[in-house]
Design an enzyme around this catalytic site. Sequence first.
Site, PDB file in Angstrom:
ATOM      1  N   ASP A   1      11.683   3.405 -34.540  1.00 18.14           N
ATOM      2  CA  ASP A   1      11.905   1.970 -34.733  1.00 18.14           C
ATOM      3  C   ASP A   1      13.069   1.725 -35.696  1.00 18.14           C
ATOM      4  O   ASP A   1      13.351   2.557 -36.554  1.00 18.14           O
ATOM      5  CB  ASP A   1      10.617   1.331 -35.267  1.00 18.14           C
ATOM      6  CG  ASP A   1      10.588  -0.171 -35.055  1.00 18.14           C
ATOM      7  OD1 ASP A   1      11.423  -0.696 -34.286  1.00 18.14           O
ATOM      8  OD2 ASP A   1       9.721  -0.825 -35.660  1.00 18.14           O
TER       9      ASP A   1
ATOM     10  N   TRP B   1      19.445  -1.435 -37.858  1.00 14.15           N
ATOM     11  CA  TRP B   1      20.548  -0.537 -38.227  1.00 14.15           C
ATOM     12  C   TRP B   1      21.878  -1.166 -37.791  1.00 14.15           C
ATOM     13  O   TRP B   1      22.843  -1.180 -38.549  1.00 14.15           O
ATOM     14  CB  TRP B   1      20.347   0.814 -37.551  1.00 14.15           C
ATOM     15  CG  TRP B   1      21.356   1.863 -37.904  1.00 14.15           C
ATOM     16  CD1 TRP B   1      21.260   2.802 -38.897  1.00 14.15           C
ATOM     17  CD2 TRP B   1      22.624   2.091 -37.254  1.00 14.15           C
ATOM     18  NE1 TRP B   1      22.374   3.596 -38.918  1.00 14.15           N
ATOM     19  CE2 TRP B   1      23.226   3.180 -37.925  1.00 14.15           C
ATOM     20  CE3 TRP B   1      23.290   1.490 -36.185  1.00 14.15           C
ATOM     21  CZ2 TRP B   1      24.478   3.682 -37.550  1.00 14.15           C
ATOM     22  CZ3 TRP B   1      24.538   1.983 -35.813  1.00 14.15           C
ATOM     23  CH2 TRP B   1      25.119   3.071 -36.495  1.00 14.15           C
TER      24      TRP B   1
ATOM     25  N   HIS C   1      20.902   1.388 -30.572  1.00 10.30           N
ATOM     26  CA  HIS C   1      20.239   2.246 -29.579  1.00 10.30           C
ATOM     27  C   HIS C   1      21.101   3.479 -29.275  1.00 10.30           C
ATOM     28  O   HIS C   1      20.595   4.580 -29.104  1.00 10.30           O
ATOM     29  CB  HIS C   1      19.960   1.465 -28.292  1.00 10.30           C
ATOM     30  CG  HIS C   1      19.036   0.300 -28.493  1.00 10.30           C
ATOM     31  ND1 HIS C   1      17.885   0.385 -29.239  1.00 10.30           N
ATOM     32  CD2 HIS C   1      19.090  -0.991 -28.051  1.00 10.30           C
ATOM     33  CE1 HIS C   1      17.267  -0.788 -29.240  1.00 10.30           C
ATOM     34  NE2 HIS C   1      17.983  -1.654 -28.536  1.00 10.30           N
TER      35      HIS C   1
ATOM     36  N   ARG D   1      11.996  -8.279 -23.951  1.00 13.19           N
ATOM     37  CA  ARG D   1      13.292  -8.443 -24.645  1.00 13.19           C
ATOM     38  C   ARG D   1      14.332  -9.066 -23.703  1.00 13.19           C
ATOM     39  O   ARG D   1      14.158  -9.058 -22.485  1.00 13.19           O
ATOM     40  CB  ARG D   1      13.774  -7.081 -25.144  1.00 13.19           C
ATOM     41  CG  ARG D   1      12.865  -6.561 -26.246  1.00 13.19           C
ATOM     42  CD  ARG D   1      13.442  -5.337 -26.901  1.00 13.19           C
ATOM     43  NE  ARG D   1      12.560  -4.908 -27.978  1.00 13.19           N
ATOM     44  CZ  ARG D   1      12.898  -4.071 -28.931  1.00 13.19           C
ATOM     45  NH1 ARG D   1      14.108  -3.543 -28.950  1.00 13.19           N
ATOM     46  NH2 ARG D   1      12.044  -3.746 -29.868  1.00 13.19           N
TER      47      ARG D   1
ATOM     48  N   LEU E   1       9.253  23.946 -26.666  1.00 11.60           N
ATOM     49  CA  LEU E   1       8.765  22.597 -26.959  1.00 11.60           C
ATOM     50  C   LEU E   1       8.562  21.781 -25.686  1.00 11.60           C
ATOM     51  O   LEU E   1       9.397  21.816 -24.781  1.00 11.60           O
ATOM     52  CB  LEU E   1       9.806  21.885 -27.850  1.00 11.60           C
ATOM     53  CG  LEU E   1       9.555  20.417 -28.168  1.00 11.60           C
ATOM     54  CD1 LEU E   1       8.416  20.271 -29.174  1.00 11.60           C
ATOM     55  CD2 LEU E   1      10.820  19.753 -28.724  1.00 11.60           C
TER      56      LEU E   1
ATOM     57  N   LEU F   1       0.662   0.199 -35.341  1.00 17.79           N
ATOM     58  CA  LEU F   1       0.694   1.177 -34.246  1.00 17.79           C
ATOM     59  C   LEU F   1       1.472   0.680 -33.039  1.00 17.79           C
ATOM     60  O   LEU F   1       1.879   1.477 -32.191  1.00 17.79           O
ATOM     61  CB  LEU F   1      -0.735   1.518 -33.799  1.00 17.79           C
ATOM     62  CG  LEU F   1      -1.516   2.462 -34.709  1.00 17.79           C
ATOM     63  CD1 LEU F   1      -2.928   2.639 -34.166  1.00 17.79           C
ATOM     64  CD2 LEU F   1      -0.820   3.819 -34.812  1.00 17.79           C
TER      65      LEU F   1
HETATM   66  C1  IPE Z   1       7.661   0.001 -30.951  1.00 12.89           C
HETATM   67  O1  IPE Z   1       8.706  -0.679 -31.554  1.00 12.89           O
HETATM   68  C2  IPE Z   1       8.073   0.468 -29.582  1.00 12.89           C
HETATM   69  C3  IPE Z   1       9.082   1.523 -29.569  1.00 12.89           C
HETATM   70  C4  IPE Z   1       9.563   2.134 -30.608  1.00 12.89           C
HETATM   71  C5  IPE Z   1       9.520   1.915 -28.255  1.00 12.89           C
HETATM   72  P1  IPE Z   1       8.817  -2.262 -31.453  1.00 12.89           P
HETATM   73  O2  IPE Z   1       9.994  -2.665 -32.248  1.00 12.89           O
HETATM   74  O3  IPE Z   1       8.784  -2.690 -30.034  1.00 12.89           O
HETATM   75  O4  IPE Z   1       7.454  -2.721 -32.140  1.00 12.89           O
HETATM   76  P2  IPE Z   1       7.089  -4.043 -32.926  1.00 12.89           P
HETATM   77  O5  IPE Z   1       7.481  -5.194 -32.052  1.00 12.89           O
HETATM   78  O6  IPE Z   1       7.865  -4.015 -34.206  1.00 12.89           O
HETATM   79  O7  IPE Z   1       5.622  -3.951 -33.176  1.00 12.89           O
HETATM   80  C1  IPE Z   2      13.446   0.706 -31.547  1.00 12.63           C
HETATM   81  O1  IPE Z   2      14.321  -0.090 -32.252  1.00 12.63           O
HETATM   82  C2  IPE Z   2      13.921   0.954 -30.125  1.00 12.63           C
HETATM   83  C3  IPE Z   2      13.105   0.306 -29.101  1.00 12.63           C
HETATM   84  C4  IPE Z   2      12.008  -0.395 -29.311  1.00 12.63           C
HETATM   85  C5  IPE Z   2      13.546   0.447 -27.733  1.00 12.63           C
HETATM   86  P1  IPE Z   2      14.237  -1.667 -32.176  1.00 12.63           P
HETATM   87  O2  IPE Z   2      15.096  -2.131 -31.058  1.00 12.63           O
HETATM   88  O3  IPE Z   2      12.824  -2.123 -32.119  1.00 12.63           O
HETATM   89  O4  IPE Z   2      14.887  -2.073 -33.563  1.00 12.63           O
HETATM   90  P2  IPE Z   2      14.410  -3.185 -34.585  1.00 12.63           P
HETATM   91  O5  IPE Z   2      12.954  -2.970 -34.832  1.00 12.63           O
HETATM   92  O6  IPE Z   2      14.668  -4.508 -33.915  1.00 12.63           O
HETATM   93  O7  IPE Z   2      15.230  -2.970 -35.796  1.00 12.63           O
HETATM   94 MG    MG Z   3      11.440  -2.593 -33.542  1.00 14.93          MG
END
Ligand code: IPE
Ligand code: IPE
Ligand code: MG
Length: 242
Positions: free
Chosen positions: A22, A27, A39, A73, A133, A197
Amino acid sequence: MDETEKSDLPEVIPTHIAIIMDGNGRWAKQRGLPRVEGHRQGAESVREIVRCAGEAGVSFLTLYAFSVENWKRPKAEVSTLMRLLARFLRDEIAELNDNNVRLQAIGRLTDLPDFVQKQLHESILATSRNTGLTLILALSYGGRVEIIEAVQSIIREVQLGHLDPAQIDERVFSAHLYTRYYPDPDLLIRTSGELRLSNFLLWQQSYTEIHVTRTLWPDFRKREFQAALNDYANRERRYGAV
Ligand code: IPE
Ligand code: IPE
Ligand code: MG
């Protein structure tokens, strides 16, 4: 990894590590960049952590790459993520094979666009003989929907007369989850500091040790990974006993 680096590793290494990757968006935002740049950089962290996990002797690494909720999204972000994913799957085959990594995937894989499904199956097949792995990508994954699908599949078996309801126990239930071939995670790592979680491996993580770091996923590299391993090695797992 050379011998000096090996000796940096703790004695107890988790068999299965799960990671909620996450913080990519934050970032990018901190740098005034579009979220997709986060990403892109995050894919570099995936490369490095897969290598480190293999070198440390971890057997299973499950990466939460896309949740069922992530379909909500903006369309442009979702389609960029899908393109990045397909490219990653294609470009990493050689490296995965060099490192003896076997690729697997869990989730509602048929939700993925056709070009991603095709590349995914190709990459899984191309790495299927590797014995090091096991890298498991959670894609269009949701813990609750996984449990619902397990219930549906158990009901079908009961209706067909293949399963006696009295036989349904934790082992039978686990055998109907996407993760039936893998042990439960020993360690969950979540980057970017969020204390939740987010619908990840709800059944499987009932006794998983949790390591949360404020580091954003694109900055999560070898040193951070080793810190998580050290944290895990110092845990006492009691499973409710004394
Ligand atoms: C969890 O991150 C899902 C992934 C890392 C793929 P999210 O950014 O979607 O989760 P929330 O919305 O902060 O709970
Ligand atoms: C995790 O980073 C990647 C995915 C959920 C695909 P985020 O895109 O959720 O990044 P933040 O949480 O908005 O910073
Ligand atoms: Mg996120």
